[in-house]
Design a protein around this motif. Structure first.
Motif, PDB file in Angstrom:
ATOM      1  N   MET A  81       0.818  -1.186   0.000  1.00 42.83           N
ATOM      2  CA  MET A  81       0.000   0.000   0.000  1.00 42.83           C
ATOM      3  C   MET A  81       0.863   1.251   0.000  1.00 42.83           C
ATOM      4  SD  MET A  81      -3.048   0.997   2.653  1.00 42.83           S
ATOM      5  CE  MET A  81      -1.989   0.789   4.083  1.00 42.83           C
ATOM      6  N   ARG A  82       0.585   2.155  -0.922  1.00 39.56           N
ATOM      7  CA  ARG A  82       1.339   3.398  -0.986  1.00 39.56           C
ATOM      8  C   ARG A  82       0.791   4.383   0.042  1.00 39.56           C
ATOM      9  NH1 ARG A  82       0.918   6.411  -5.399  1.00 39.56           N
ATOM     10  NH2 ARG A  82      -0.948   5.417  -6.175  1.00 39.56           N
ATOM     11  N   ILE A  83       1.704   5.086   0.709  1.00 39.34           N
ATOM     12  CA  ILE A  83       1.324   6.026   1.747  1.00 39.34           C
ATOM     13  C   ILE A  83       1.715   7.429   1.311  1.00 39.34           C
ATOM     14  CG2 ILE A  83       1.572   6.646   4.177  1.00 39.34           C
ATOM     15  CD1 ILE A  83       0.324   3.914   3.682  1.00 39.34           C
ATOM     16  N   LEU A 130       3.196  21.715   1.736  1.00 39.98           N
ATOM     17  CA  LEU A 130       3.227  21.934   0.295  1.00 39.98           C
ATOM     18  C   LEU A 130       2.479  20.843  -0.442  1.00 39.98           C
ATOM     19  CD1 LEU A 130       6.868  23.223  -0.268  1.00 39.98           C
ATOM     20  CD2 LEU A 130       4.739  24.520  -0.264  1.00 39.98           C
ATOM     21  N   VAL A 131       2.535  19.610   0.052  1.00 44.55           N
ATOM     22  CA  VAL A 131       1.797  18.529  -0.586  1.00 44.55           C
ATOM     23  C   VAL A 131       0.311  18.760  -0.435  1.00 44.55           C
ATOM     24  CG1 VAL A 131       1.405  16.042  -0.602  1.00 44.55           C
ATOM     25  CG2 VAL A 131       3.694  16.936  -0.197  1.00 44.55           C
ATOM     26  N   ALA A 136      -2.287   6.637  -0.360  1.00 39.78           N
ATOM     27  CA  ALA A 136      -2.336   7.508  -1.525  1.00 39.78           C
ATOM     28  C   ALA A 136      -3.601   7.299  -2.346  1.00 39.78           C
ATOM     29  CB  ALA A 136      -1.108   7.269  -2.408  1.00 39.78           C
ATOM     30  N   GLU A 137      -4.327   6.201  -2.101  1.00 45.99           N
ATOM     31  CA  GLU A 137      -5.536   5.894  -2.858  1.00 45.99           C
ATOM     32  C   GLU A 137      -6.601   5.355  -1.909  1.00 45.99           C
ATOM     33  OE1 GLU A 137      -4.325   3.070  -5.736  1.00 45.99           O
ATOM     34  OE2 GLU A 137      -3.226   4.526  -6.968  1.00 45.99           O
ATOM     35  N   LEU A 177      -2.111   6.459  11.254  1.00 43.71           N
ATOM     36  CA  LEU A 177      -2.222   6.440   9.793  1.00 43.71           C
ATOM     37  C   LEU A 177      -3.701   6.492   9.463  1.00 43.71           C
ATOM     38  CD1 LEU A 177      -1.073   6.102   6.921  1.00 43.71           C
ATOM     39  CD2 LEU A 177      -1.198   3.618   7.276  1.00 43.71           C
ATOM     40  N   PHE A 178      -4.148   7.598   8.886  1.00 45.65           N
ATOM     41  CA  PHE A 178      -5.572   7.829   8.647  1.00 45.65           C
ATOM     42  C   PHE A 178      -6.041   7.145   7.365  1.00 45.65           C
ATOM     43  CE2 PHE A 178      -4.238  11.402  11.260  1.00 45.65           C
ATOM     44  CZ  PHE A 178      -5.271  11.483  12.183  1.00 45.65           C
ATOM     45  N   PRO A 179      -7.319   6.778   7.288  1.00 45.75           N
ATOM     46  CA  PRO A 179      -7.854   6.290   6.016  1.00 45.75           C
ATOM     47  C   PRO A 179      -7.922   7.423   4.990  1.00 45.75           C
ATOM     48  CG  PRO A 179      -9.613   6.546   7.633  1.00 45.75           C
ATOM     49  CD  PRO A 179      -8.321   6.780   8.369  1.00 45.75           C
ATOM     50  N   TYR A 180      -7.893   7.064   3.732  1.00 50.15           N
ATOM     51  CA  TYR A 180      -7.912   8.058   2.667  1.00 50.15           C
ATOM     52  C   TYR A 180      -9.173   8.927   2.733  1.00 50.15           C
ATOM     53  CZ  TYR A 180      -7.658  10.053  -2.039  1.00 50.15           C
ATOM     54  OH  TYR A 180      -7.592  10.918  -3.098  1.00 50.15           O
ATOM     55  N   SER A 181     -10.254   8.379   3.274  1.00 52.90           N
ATOM     56  CA  SER A 181     -11.543   9.088   3.278  1.00 52.90           C
ATOM     57  C   SER A 181     -11.634  10.186   4.323  1.00 52.90           C
ATOM     58  CB  SER A 181     -12.678   8.087   3.518  1.00 52.90           C
ATOM     59  OG  SER A 181     -12.500   7.422   4.753  1.00 52.90           O
TER      60      SER A 181
END
Length: 277
Positions: A2-4, A10-11, A113-114, A148-152
């Motif tokens: 899994m990509r983080i 800035l991101v 990342a997704e 580490l948070f979920p993407y949502s």
């Protein structure tokens, strides 16, 4: 694997703004956490931070610390209906994870990342706090892990000015839950070593991933049958039921904070008489 993504200022800005908005950079901090503005007659050509959220302490670094928050009364009536199920096959994301004006206050907001597929949205409850710009799962002891948070999940400021977690989806079914309050965190993984960028930003703490950060009272209507039964037993009117249940919920949340932060020997407050299922 899994990509983080580690959302540093800035991101976060790049994810949040259009091409034209990208021409307006974030203001910079000096060594004392003060914002460096342009001098002279020209206006500051940078995105200024939002006002400091209610209840937050700004550290010398300019980052925030939030270890507790008051619970807003969760109940308004007994006639509401369950929210509709999402109708989009592909979720529509309507907000950045960290708006540029809030990115000054956090060092990192790590998340995949997704989007993930279906996840277990219930199963555990924890309090997530912010310490000098880094988010920790507040547990017993002194070695709290980073989150580490979920993407949502996204950061917002709620109607009363408190920093809160909210869904990035167009249809928000998780509700706001303030930083420093107990949240439903779903299924969370075993502690692991941090990504190098996260370790650089927040220190070499272990990391736990959660599958949701949602408000336990996000759908207060699901409590209605139990609240109704309480009214039948007690003879209370709807207005009295709502007032008493709100009072108990708010006091229970404050007692949990007091037990967590000040005196673990305090007796917990039991509100099950109102919403035991």
């Amino acid at each position: 694997m899994m990509r983080i993504s580690l959302l540093l200022p800035l991101v976060a800005l790049a994810a949040a703004c259009s091409k034209s908005e990208l021409e307006q950079p974030l203001c910079a901090f000096d060594g004392n956490g003060r914002i460096v503005m342009q001098s002279g007659n020209a206006e500051a050509a940078c995105v200024e931070p939002a006002p400091i959220p209610a209840g937050a302490k700004q550290e010398q670094s300019g980052r925030l610390t939030i270890i507790e928050a008051p619970l807003p009364p969760p109940f308004s009536g007994l006639t509401g209906q369950w929210p509709p199920d999402p109708v989009n096959d592909k979720p529509v994301f309507t907000r950045p994870a960290v708006p540029p004006e809030l990115s000054y206050y956090v060092r990192a907001f790590p998340q995949p990342a997704e989007p993930a597929g279906d996840v277990l949205s219930m199963g555990s409850e924890h309090t997530i706090v912010l310490r000098n710009g880094c988010f920790f799962l507040d547990r017993a002891g002194t070695d709290d892990p980073l989150v580490l948070f979920p993407y949502s999940t996204a950061l917002v400021v709620d109607e009363e000015g408190y920093l809160a977690f909210e869904s990035r989806y167009e249809l928000n079914t998780m509700g706001n839950v303030r930083v420093g309050l107990t949240a439903q965190t779903g299924w969370y993984g075993e502690p692991s070593d941090p990504d190098p960028a996260l370790a650089e930003a927040c220190g070499n703490h272990k990391v736990v991933s959660v599958t949701t950060v949602s408000n336990p009272f996000a759908s207060p209507e699901r409590f209605n049958p139990a609240l109704g039964r309480y009214g039948e037993r007690s003879g209370a009117t709807e207005k009295q039921i709502v007032k008493r249940a709100n009072k108990c919920a708010v006091e229970q949340a404050q007692r949990e904070a007091d037990r967590r932060l000040r005196d673990p020997d305090l007796d917990p407050i039991d509100c099950n008489r109102f919403w035991a299922f």
